[in-house]
Structures are given as C-alpha cells and as structure tokens.
Design a protein around this motif. Structure first.
Motif, PDB file in Angstrom:
ATOM      1  N   ASN A 263       0.819  -1.203   0.000  1.00 33.75           N
ATOM      2  CA  ASN A 263       0.000   0.000   0.000  1.00 33.75           C
ATOM      3  C   ASN A 263       0.862   1.265   0.000  1.00 33.75           C
ATOM      4  OD1 ASN A 263      -2.673   1.059  -0.095  1.00 33.75           O
ATOM      5  ND2 ASN A 263      -2.550   1.633   2.059  1.00 33.75           N
ATOM      6  N   LEU A 264       1.966   1.212  -0.716  1.00 33.16           N
ATOM      7  CA  LEU A 264       2.868   2.363  -0.801  1.00 33.16           C
ATOM      8  C   LEU A 264       2.714   3.016  -2.170  1.00 33.16           C
ATOM      9  CD1 LEU A 264       6.090   0.858   0.817  1.00 33.16           C
ATOM     10  CD2 LEU A 264       4.453   2.438   1.857  1.00 33.16           C
ATOM     11  N   PRO A 265       2.287   4.274  -2.217  1.00 33.51           N
ATOM     12  CA  PRO A 265       2.129   4.940  -3.505  1.00 33.51           C
ATOM     13  C   PRO A 265       3.482   5.308  -4.106  1.00 33.51           C
ATOM     14  CG  PRO A 265       1.725   6.487  -1.736  1.00 33.51           C
ATOM     15  CD  PRO A 265       1.933   5.150  -1.082  1.00 33.51           C
ATOM     16  N   GLY A 266       3.574   5.252  -5.427  1.00 34.43           N
ATOM     17  CA  GLY A 266       4.761   5.719  -6.111  1.00 34.43           C
ATOM     18  C   GLY A 266       4.511   7.092  -6.693  1.00 34.43           C
ATOM     19  N   VAL A 267       5.376   7.518  -7.589  1.00 34.02           N
ATOM     20  CA  VAL A 267       5.170   8.785  -8.281  1.00 34.02           C
ATOM     21  C   VAL A 267       4.064   8.583  -9.315  1.00 34.02           C
ATOM     22  CG1 VAL A 267       6.227  10.508  -9.803  1.00 34.02           C
ATOM     23  CG2 VAL A 267       7.562   9.469  -7.945  1.00 34.02           C
ATOM     24  N   PRO A 268       3.047   9.420  -9.334  1.00 30.02           N
ATOM     25  CA  PRO A 268       1.952   9.255 -10.293  1.00 30.02           C
ATOM     26  C   PRO A 268       2.471   9.179 -11.730  1.00 30.02           C
ATOM     27  CG  PRO A 268       1.355  10.895  -8.661  1.00 30.02           C
ATOM     28  CD  PRO A 268       2.793  10.555  -8.419  1.00 30.02           C
ATOM     29  N   GLY A 269       2.009   8.163 -12.454  1.00 31.06           N
ATOM     30  CA  GLY A 269       2.392   8.008 -13.847  1.00 31.06           C
ATOM     31  C   GLY A 269       3.716   7.310 -14.066  1.00 31.06           C
TER      32      GLY A 269
END
Length: 210
Positions: free
Chosen positions: A189-195
């Motif tokens: 559940n770790l977000p990365g850089v969008p796109g």
C-alpha cells in the motif's frame, strides 16, 4: 568461507500455503500444507547448499516503525486465513526440533532482521544466502550476500544476482530502493510517483543515476 542461510519465515510459509492443496491435513483435521511445503523446502536447501549455519526470521505481531511513519502502510491487507495462522506454531516447532535459531524483533519486520544478520555475517567473514519471496531483499545483493528469490510456490526459484536484476528490472541492487520508491508497491500500500511504472522508473534512474 562458511555459509549462512537466512529464511524469511512468513514469506516462505505463505508461498507454501498457496502452492499446496489445503486437503493436506492430519487425521484430526489440522491442515498442514504450509508446514509440509516449508519443511520440504528447508530439507532441500540443506541437501543442496550444505550451509554451516541457518536461521529463520519471523514478523511479530504489532506494527513496526513504518506504520508510525506512514499509518496506511499495509492497511489494505486482510487478516490471513485461520488455516494458515494455525500452522505457524507448527512450523516454528519444526525449526525448534531441528535446532534452527529463530528471530523476531518487536517493532521490526523479518526483512530488517535478515538485513542486519546478513551484514553482520559478512563482516564476520561469512557468505550469506537470503531465501525469500520479497523483492525488497534485492537491495541486499552484493559480494558475499546473495538472494534466492521464490517467484511462485516453493519450487520456482531463481538466484537473483546483479545480472538478474539488470535483465528483469534494468536496475542495479544499489538503485533498487529508489526504483521501488518511484514505482510504488501495491502489496504494501505504498504509492509511487503518479504516472511512473517499472519501465519509467528504471529509465529515469539509468538516465540520471539517482
């Protein structure tokens, strides 16, 4: 040079649980697929690698320092099935009977324990093999520390060296932390850089270094 094998307990137990049928059970109804798979892999490792030392690292109940820094960490994960959880004490018992040291530290993950032991073993002149299904271990790869990565189940494994990382992800072990941060990690559940996905993350690191 002596050789140490470090097992990621929960990771390998999960792999065994989902790889083998749940109708593997005792006459009393205790499901044993995870126990059987874990023990089979352990015996194969001992026979193939002949290590001078072996230990198992476990996650322990409660959060870690990661949850304190980012409360959403692994928040999406459901509780493991009861037929899996009831097998963990049996796996720990197998390791105890075999005289294998087991480690679990409150506030830390098995990953952290494994990384610490691997670095200390290297400093003491040992070669270390980490056995896990967690890609985070790729950052440990260096002379003296290798990773046997279980891709699926308990028999589909690969020695994840620098060549494997470059071929599969187009990054080096030294770049893997930043690579993972850029692309994010849905399982944790770790977000990365969008796109930014895997290919773009590798491209950026190869173009800019960091």
């Amino acid at each position: 040079m002596p050789k140490l094998i470090l097992l990621d307990g929960h990771s390998l137990a999960y792999r065994a649980f989902y790889a083998l049928p749940s109708d593997l059970a005792t006459s009393q109804g205790q499901v044993t697929n995870a126990v059987y798979g874990f023990t089979s892999m352990l015996i194969k490792l001992l026979g193939d690698e002949h290590p001078d030392g072996l230990a198992v690292a476990w996650d322990v109940k409660g959060g870690t320092f990661r949850n304190e820094q980012y409360p959403e960490y692994k928040a999406q994960r459901e509780a493991p099935p009861d037929i899996f959880r009831t097998q963990l004490p049996l796996i720990e018992r197998v390791a105890t009977v075999m005289g294998i040291p087991q480690f679990g530290i409150a506030g830390f993950e098995a990953d952290d324990v494994i990384a610490t032991l691997a670095e200390r073993a290297k400093a003491a002149g040992w070669e270390t093999m980490v056995v896990t299904g967690d890609r985070d271990a790729f950052q440990l790869i260096e002379p003296g520390i290798e990773v046997m990565y279980t891709r699926r189940g308990i028999t589909d494994t690969v020695m994840a060296d620098r060549g494997y990382l470059k071929e599969r992800y187009d990054v080096t072990p030294e770049q893997y932390v930043e690579y993972a941060a850029l692309r994010g990690d849905n399982s944790d559940n770790l977000p990365g850089v969008p796109g930014v996905g895997e290919k773009t993350a590798a491209k950026l690191l190869n173009e800019h270094g960091s």
